[in-house]
Scaffold this motif. Structure first.
Motif, PDB file in Angstrom:
ATOM      1  N   ALA A 159      -1.547  -3.922  -9.454  1.00 31.52           N
ATOM      2  CA  ALA A 159      -2.993  -3.725  -9.096  1.00 31.52           C
ATOM      3  C   ALA A 159      -3.153  -2.718  -8.217  1.00 31.52           C
ATOM      4  O   ALA A 159      -4.077  -1.648  -8.492  1.00 31.52           O
ATOM      5  CB  ALA A 159      -3.428  -5.036  -8.473  1.00 31.52           C
ATOM      6  N   VAL A 160      -2.172  -2.639  -7.004  1.00 27.75           N
ATOM      7  CA  VAL A 160      -2.365  -1.427  -6.164  1.00 27.75           C
ATOM      8  C   VAL A 160      -1.982  -0.042  -6.880  1.00 27.75           C
ATOM      9  O   VAL A 160      -2.692   0.903  -6.369  1.00 27.75           O
ATOM     10  CB  VAL A 160      -1.278  -1.824  -4.915  1.00 27.75           C
ATOM     11  N   ALA A 161      -1.062  -0.044  -7.750  1.00 30.29           N
ATOM     12  CA  ALA A 161      -0.690   1.233  -8.381  1.00 30.29           C
ATOM     13  C   ALA A 161      -1.941   1.646  -9.150  1.00 30.29           C
ATOM     14  O   ALA A 161      -2.148   2.927  -9.172  1.00 30.29           O
ATOM     15  CB  ALA A 161       0.472   0.949  -9.143  1.00 30.29           C
ATOM     16  N   LEU A 162      -2.484   0.771  -9.746  1.00 26.61           N
ATOM     17  CA  LEU A 162      -3.722   1.040 -10.456  1.00 26.61           C
ATOM     18  C   LEU A 162      -4.919   1.652  -9.594  1.00 26.61           C
ATOM     19  O   LEU A 162      -5.617   2.544 -10.103  1.00 26.61           O
ATOM     20  CB  LEU A 162      -4.403  -0.074 -11.494  1.00 26.61           C
ATOM     21  N   TRP A 163      -4.942   1.178  -8.352  1.00 30.72           N
ATOM     22  CA  TRP A 163      -5.917   1.562  -7.596  1.00 30.72           C
ATOM     23  C   TRP A 163      -5.586   2.978  -6.910  1.00 30.72           C
ATOM     24  O   TRP A 163      -6.528   3.656  -6.934  1.00 30.72           O
ATOM     25  CB  TRP A 163      -5.882   0.429  -6.324  1.00 30.72           C
ATOM     26  N   ASN A 164      -4.463   3.295  -6.844  1.00 27.41           N
ATOM     27  CA  ASN A 164      -3.749   4.569  -6.691  1.00 27.41           C
ATOM     28  C   ASN A 164      -4.035   5.448  -7.654  1.00 27.41           C
ATOM     29  O   ASN A 164      -4.760   6.586  -7.389  1.00 27.41           O
ATOM     30  CB  ASN A 164      -2.242   4.478  -6.395  1.00 27.41           C
ATOM     31  N   LEU A 165      -4.074   5.092  -8.780  1.00 24.46           N
ATOM     32  CA  LEU A 165      -4.379   5.968  -9.785  1.00 24.46           C
ATOM     33  C   LEU A 165      -5.848   6.496  -9.994  1.00 24.46           C
ATOM     34  O   LEU A 165      -6.107   7.497  -9.962  1.00 24.46           O
ATOM     35  CB  LEU A 165      -3.920   5.393 -11.390  1.00 24.46           C
ATOM     36  N   TRP A 187       0.958  -1.080   0.002  1.00 21.95           N
ATOM     37  CA  TRP A 187       0.105  -0.147   0.071  1.00 21.95           C
ATOM     38  C   TRP A 187       0.978   1.474   0.072  1.00 21.95           C
ATOM     39  O   TRP A 187       0.609   2.113  -0.734  1.00 21.95           O
ATOM     40  CB  TRP A 187      -0.976  -0.046   1.291  1.00 21.95           C
ATOM     41  N   PRO A 188       1.584   1.564   1.059  1.00 27.71           N
ATOM     42  CA  PRO A 188       2.685   2.628   0.977  1.00 27.71           C
ATOM     43  C   PRO A 188       3.667   2.544  -0.211  1.00 27.71           C
ATOM     44  O   PRO A 188       3.749   3.934  -0.683  1.00 27.71           O
ATOM     45  CB  PRO A 188       3.313   2.551   2.444  1.00 27.71           C
ATOM     46  N   THR A 189       3.749   1.524  -0.696  1.00 29.04           N
ATOM     47  CA  THR A 189       5.021   1.569  -1.771  1.00 29.04           C
ATOM     48  C   THR A 189       4.470   1.633  -3.241  1.00 29.04           C
ATOM     49  O   THR A 189       4.818   2.677  -3.740  1.00 29.04           O
ATOM     50  CB  THR A 189       5.722   0.251  -1.716  1.00 29.04           C
ATOM     51  N   TYR A 190       3.166   1.248  -3.312  1.00 25.29           N
ATOM     52  CA  TYR A 190       2.789   1.233  -4.714  1.00 25.29           C
ATOM     53  C   TYR A 190       1.474   2.309  -4.949  1.00 25.29           C
ATOM     54  O   TYR A 190       1.197   2.706  -6.155  1.00 25.29           O
ATOM     55  CB  TYR A 190       2.535   0.093  -5.495  1.00 25.29           C
ATOM     56  N   ALA A 191       0.810   2.739  -3.709  1.00 29.53           N
ATOM     57  CA  ALA A 191      -0.194   3.674  -3.690  1.00 29.53           C
ATOM     58  C   ALA A 191       0.190   4.686  -2.675  1.00 29.53           C
ATOM     59  O   ALA A 191      -0.715   4.949  -1.904  1.00 29.53           O
ATOM     60  CB  ALA A 191      -1.371   2.780  -3.438  1.00 29.53           C
ATOM     61  N   PRO A 192       1.371   5.532  -3.150  1.00 27.60           N
ATOM     62  CA  PRO A 192       1.774   6.441  -1.823  1.00 27.60           C
ATOM     63  C   PRO A 192       0.648   7.660  -1.870  1.00 27.60           C
ATOM     64  O   PRO A 192       0.322   7.961  -0.711  1.00 27.60           O
ATOM     65  CB  PRO A 192       2.847   6.810  -2.562  1.00 27.60           C
ATOM     66  N   GLU A 193       0.039   8.105  -3.012  1.00 28.27           N
ATOM     67  CA  GLU A 193      -0.978   8.976  -2.784  1.00 28.27           C
ATOM     68  C   GLU A 193      -2.070   8.729  -1.759  1.00 28.27           C
ATOM     69  O   GLU A 193      -2.654   9.546  -0.985  1.00 28.27           O
ATOM     70  CB  GLU A 193      -1.293   9.594  -4.119  1.00 28.27           C
ATOM     71  N   ASN A 194      -2.480   7.518  -2.305  1.00 26.58           N
ATOM     72  CA  ASN A 194      -3.698   6.942  -1.605  1.00 26.58           C
ATOM     73  C   ASN A 194      -3.530   6.800  -0.138  1.00 26.58           C
ATOM     74  O   ASN A 194      -4.204   7.169   0.648  1.00 26.58           O
ATOM     75  CB  ASN A 194      -4.108   5.535  -2.185  1.00 26.58           C
ATOM     76  N   TYR A 195      -2.179   6.311   0.063  1.00 24.13           N
ATOM     77  CA  TYR A 195      -1.870   5.793   1.399  1.00 24.13           C
ATOM     78  C   TYR A 195      -1.724   7.412   2.357  1.00 24.13           C
ATOM     79  O   TYR A 195      -2.165   7.129   3.266  1.00 24.13           O
ATOM     80  CB  TYR A 195      -0.544   5.252   1.395  1.00 24.13           C
ATOM     81  N   ALA A 196      -1.391   8.229   1.592  1.00 23.51           N
ATOM     82  CA  ALA A 196      -1.179   9.673   2.498  1.00 23.51           C
ATOM     83  C   ALA A 196      -2.560  10.107   2.541  1.00 23.51           C
ATOM     84  O   ALA A 196      -2.738  10.940   3.613  1.00 23.51           O
ATOM     85  CB  ALA A 196      -0.204  10.502   1.627  1.00 23.51           C
TER      86      ALA A 196
END
Lengths: 304, 500
Positions: B341-347, B124-133
């Motif tokens: 997948a997690v990066a896509l979720w972040n996007l 989560w924090p690595t591939y979806a950093p904006e979402n995590y923040a």
């Protein structure tokens, strides 16, 4: 062993014909049985069915810890016996009536109308039942009040529900079941009837002494086949007719409805597997007993 | 024509691939270690029914995903008709699924304990950093099961608000005009009024889904719930009580028995499996639910498809956020491309363009933007927003056209109430661990439906006192004390954590 291969070689055409049926049975009835091992396991998604750890009979506890297990088993068996007898008896009666109708158009229409309920889903039947028995606006209470009597709250009287459920079940299934009996009656040699009429037998005598004895094997086999489902409550029927009405549960609970209610908020696959294994085992015992009795009484009619 | 279309598509693909070659490097540095050099297909499942017009939506959003992350998204639906079975089977089937909808009510923590999902502590924090923040600490705490995070919760704040929503158009010009149903007395007054003026209609909507008047009563008193138990969060060391152990239980049950006597709802309501919304249809006047239902009803009126006027009131004493795991997304343990997948979720949850394409579809075809910033779905029969609720994000989700002003007002009120008084909010991160209690919970579940549901509505035949005695006895048999003990331990540990 040698003889066995000889036999196969000799009748290879016949054996090859049963291969598809055999395969279907193995794939859909025997292979999934391995999954029953889940009933004794604490299932984990990442480990899968066979690597999950065993936990003994823990999964079965929920069925019996509340003391409801026996009541549920009893209810399920009694309901099915009642439904079995009523729907089959009614189906035989309907089949005899229909085969005695001589006007072809009338016969077809009657048969279609009786068959129709089979196609109506339980969801709708549940809505019918509510429209009839609803305390405030139901058909029954409108008639009762019109006759100047007190309203009846059917949904608070558990005692009448076995009969209501039985009536709806019979209404829904009798048309479908009667088709098989109609076929059996059609197969009876018409010459026997003609001979009987010439000898002066009236219609009731003909039914009692010719039709019924001739279709007896069919009746017995149908009953035996239905007995196999005796522990499988028709979940939808009970659920749609009774709903979440706790007051009726003592009278209407079957294993399926209980399991549904207890486990709706759970993701425990082991417990559901346990319930289904329990049903299957009791079913197996019932079939063996009934078939055994049948064989004792009339060996030719037994399934095996 | 088809050939031409295929050619155009192929060319766009090649072009976007080329474009990707350029931007791929940029992405790499942006989201840490993500390697987008290989094209992958991310498989997503959620519970909903497939909209008729999904094909063009897929095509449109995949163009964006391909360009930005060199991946495509394959959306699959678990139909509502059989979601419970299908959901668990899907997770045990070994099929490669990369993202799946999950939620507290679907058994998130149980499933996580049973190993259905990948741990996202790193992902989560690595591939979806904006979402995590963007996720609050509270939300992160709620995802923890046995010390690890297994889901990415929604970024959409929802509130612990529940109460009556009622028709106001029937009150115009009467002495009850403008009444606010903020107490049970007022609800009764309102229902009395309805009964008197519209005797042929049952005022309160009630069906086999059961009532939540017990839970409303608890909120009204300022209590919070943990499983079937209630506790008073103002106490220093709150203790768990069943509803029948509350001092006011008898008052409540007598009130409900009176309501039943007066005919506020049908005596056959628990057998009504139609689940239909009688208030919305006009065959009842009042329903106990939430602000979203209110908004949906009033929206119909604002858009001219209904004449009813509605009002909503939260009956709770305090305010709190609902757990953010109310809607969440998980990476199943069988996933082959968890990083992408997690990066896509972040996007999707941080980029307005990607969000619009995923959630609303194509501008001009499936939705249009209005001047006030609200959105209108143009053809709801073929496509009406995505069924993947988790994606909704405060800031990205737009108001639907016709949303009543009260909807936003309530959200502001709650946010303010939480800031002023965190008596409920500080317990929002308390999650329930049900490990080892499956047998007891199954039995308690049964007792609640069998004995509590009729008793709560005054429908049982043995009176309040007899009903309570019977219910308590059955609850004991079902093993309520074992559950209480386990829950109380968790609550105590949580309180201790708060006081540190």
């Amino acid at each position: 062993m040698k003889e066995f291969f000889k036999e196969i070689k000799k009748n290879r055409a016949l054996f090859s014909m049963i291969v598809p049926a055999l395969l279907l049975t193995i794939i859909f009835s025997y292979a999934p049985m391995a999954g029953l091992v889940l009933a004794f396991k604490n299932y984990r998604f990442d480990l899968g069915i066979f690597k999950s750890p065993f936990n003994g009979v823990e999964n079965f506890r929920f069925l019996f810890v509340s003391g409801d297990g026996w009541r549920l088993t009893k209810n399920t068996i009694l309901y099915n016996l009642l439904n079995l007898v009523t729907s089959q008896a009614l189906a035989v009666v309907i089949a005899i009536f229909i085969s005695e109708i001589r006007c072809k158009v009338y016969k077809k229409i009657t048969q279609s109308l009786i068959f129709l309920p089979y196609f109506i889903s339980w969801v709708l039947v549940g809505a019918f039942a509510l429209a009839i028995f609803n305390y405030e606006t139901g058909l029954m209470n409108n008639l009762v009040t019109a006759a100047g009597k007190e309203r009846i709250n059917v949904y608070a009287i558990p005692g009448v529900w076995p009969w209501i459920i039985c009536a709806f079940n019979a209404w829904k299934w009798c048309g479908y079941n009667s088709v098989i009996y109609i076929a059996a009656i059609t197969g009876v040699d018409q010459e026997i009837y003609e001979a009987a009429s010439i000898d002066g037998a009236n219609i009731f005598q003909r039914i009692r002494l010719i039709t019924l004895p001739c279709i007896r094997p069919t009746i017995v086999i149908m009953l035996l086949l239905q007995v196999g489902r005796i522990l499988r409550g028709d979940f939808e029927m009970f659920y749609q007719l009774v709903g979440a009405n706790g007051q009726l549960y003592d009278a209407t609970d079957v294993i399926d409805t209980y399991v549904f209610r207890a486990l709706t908020t759970s993701t425990n696959l082991g417990m559901t597997a346990a319930a289904s294994l329990y049903q299957s085992v009791v079913c197996f015992v019932v079939i063996m007993v009934v078939n055994g009795i049948t064989r004792k009484v009339e060996e030719d009619y037994a399934l095996f | 024509m088809k050939k031409l279309l295929a050619m155009v598509l192929a060319i766009t693909m090649i072009l976007s691939m080329a474009a990707c070659g350029g931007s791929g490097k940029g992405n790499k540095t942006e989201s840490g270690k993500l390697d987008t050099s290989k094209e992958v297909e991310v498989v997503m499942y959620f519970i909903s029914d497939r909209p008729a017009g999904q094909d063009i939506i897929d095509e449109n959003m995949n163009k964006i995903f391909k360009e930005k992350l060199n991946c495509t998204l394959k959306v699959n639906w678990i139909p509502w008709s059989d979601y419970k079975n299908t959901y668990n089977l899907l997770l045990s089937s070994g099929e490669s699924v990369d993202l799946i909808y999950c939620a507290g009510w679907l058994g998130y923590s149980q499933l996580a304990q049973q190993g259905a999902f990948k741990n996202v502590d790193e992902l989560w924090p690595t591939y979806a950093p904006e979402n995590y923040a963007k996720a609050t600490d509270e939300a992160k705490a709620q995802t923890i099961v046995d010390g690890k995070m297994y889901c990415i919760p929604t970024l959409w704040a929802t509130y612990y608000g529940q109460g009556p929503l009622w028709r106001t158009d029937i009150l115009e010009g009467t002495e009850l005009e403008g009444i606010v149903l903020d107490s049970f007395e007022n609800i009764e007054k309102y229902a009395d009024f309805c009964k008197e003026n519209y005797p042929e209609i049952l005022p309160i909507e009630m069906n086999s889904n059961g009532s939540n008047y017990d839970s409303m009563w608890g909120r009204y008193l300022g209590l919070r719930e943990m499983g079937i138990f209630y506790y008073d969060p103002t106490e220093e060391h709150p203790t768990l009580k069943t509803f029948t152990e509350l001092d006011s239980c008898e008052d409540f049950l007598n009130m409900m028995a009176r309501w039943n006597e007066k005919g506020f709802y049908s005596k056959s309501c628990l057998s009504d499996t139609s689940g239909d919304s009688s208030a919305e249809k006009g065959t009842a006047f009042l329903r106990c639910h939430n602000v979203d239902s209110f908004s949906g009803y009033q929206m119909k009126t604002n858009l001219g498809s209904s004449d009813f006027q509605w009002q909503f009131q939260d009956i709770g004493k305090y305010a709190a956020h609902l757990p953010f795991t109310q809607d969440a997304v998980c990476v199943p343990s069988g996933s082959k491309n968890p990083e992408r997948a997690v990066a896509l979720w972040n996007l999707i949850t941080t980029d307005q363009e990607a969000y619009d394409a995923f959630y609303y579809g194509i501008e001009g075809t499936s939705y249009k933007l209005n001047d006030d910033g609200s959105v209108t779905m143009l053809d709801p029969d073929t496509y009406s927003t995505s069924g993947m609720w988790t994606v909704r994000t405060t800031g990205l989700t737009r108001d639907a056209e016709g949303t009543p002003a009260e909807w936003n007002e309530w959200h502001e009120t709650w946010e303010k109430m939480i800031k002023e008084n965190d008596v409920w909010e500080k317990y929002s991160s308390l999650t329930v661990d049900t490990a080892g209690l499956d047998t007891e919970l199954a039995n308690i579940n049964d007792v609640m439906l069998k004995y509590w549901a009729p008793l709560e509505l005054g429908l049982n035949t043995n009176g309040v006192e007899g009903g309570v005695a019977e219910f308590n006895e059955k609850l004991q048999q079902a093993g309520v004390e074992k559950v209480r003990e386990a829950y109380q331990k968790q609550l105590d540990a949580y309180v201790e954590g708060l006081n540190k």
